[in-house]
Design a protein around this motif. Structure first.
Motif: not given
Length: 214
Positions: A101-107
């Motif tokens: 989820d953190d990677e999706f948020k960063a993207l």
């Protein structure tokens, strides 16, 4: 379509999308048989091409997400040279593993800061649809569009089937000949199941209906 039949959660993802466009001729033929007589194909790579051509002189900004490492950057160069479109404001090649989820948020933040209007996702199905479903939680773009192998086609990494094979719904066979080791298991399952499920559905739709008035 087969994955949606086998995995109800994936079917729900497709149902949640704004549009589901018929990328292949088999889906078009089934749709016409079921009454959508004006239904026609919306081929992902051609749709991608047309949008980039038509928006080349407009302020529409694009973000490319997908492919192996470096493919999205190659595609940015390809759309500039082939379609005279220099409005790609960002690229991203996701890892083969699932993103957190953190990677999706960063993207999502990266896309939002780029000012993109459209995000194009070029991954395999069903990965790309699940990816789009997650990504839309974190982006404020106008459209997220999944286009499958369009990235590889327009960077000339994969050869497209001749037009006559596409019209005869033999593109799957052409791709199988090009990549037999990777695709034979998929098509060995998908083609018979596609025929089976649609015959079953067609018989069910045409079964006499019983109406009780009591």
């Amino acid at each position: 379509m087969i994955t949606a039949m086998k995995e109800p959660d994936f079917g729900q993802i497709l149902d949640s999308f704004y549009w589901n466009l018929p990328d292949g001729m088999p889906g078009v033929w089934v749709g016409r048989l079921k009454g959508a007589t004006n239904m026609d194909r919306c081929y992902g790579p051609e749709f991608f091409k047309r949008v980039f051509q038509e928006s080349a002189d407009k302020s529409v900004k694009h973000f490319l997400c997908g492919g192996k490492e470096g493919v999205a950057d190659e595609l940015r160069q390809a759309v500039a040279s082939k379609f005279a479109n220099h409005n790609v404001v960002g690229t991203y090649c996701p890892p083969f593993r699932a993103l957190s989820d953190d990677e999706f948020k960063a993207l999502g933040n990266q896309i939002n800061q780029s000012g993109a209007d459209i995000v194009w996702i070029g991954l395999s199905t069903p990965k790309q649809e699940r990816f789009a479903q997650q990504l839309k939680k974190y982006t404020s773009v106008h459209f997220i569009v999944t286009v499958g192998a369009a990235f590889d086609f327009h960077t000339d990494k994969v050869q497209q089937a001749p037009a006559w094979m596409q019209q005869l719904s033999l593109e799957w066979f052409f791709r199988l000949l090009m990549e037999p080791k990777r695709l034979y298991k998929r098509y060995l399952e998908i083609v018979p199941l596609f025929i089976y499920y649609n015959l079953k559905d067609f018989i069910s739709d045409n079964h006499p209906k019983v109406v009780q008035n009591s």
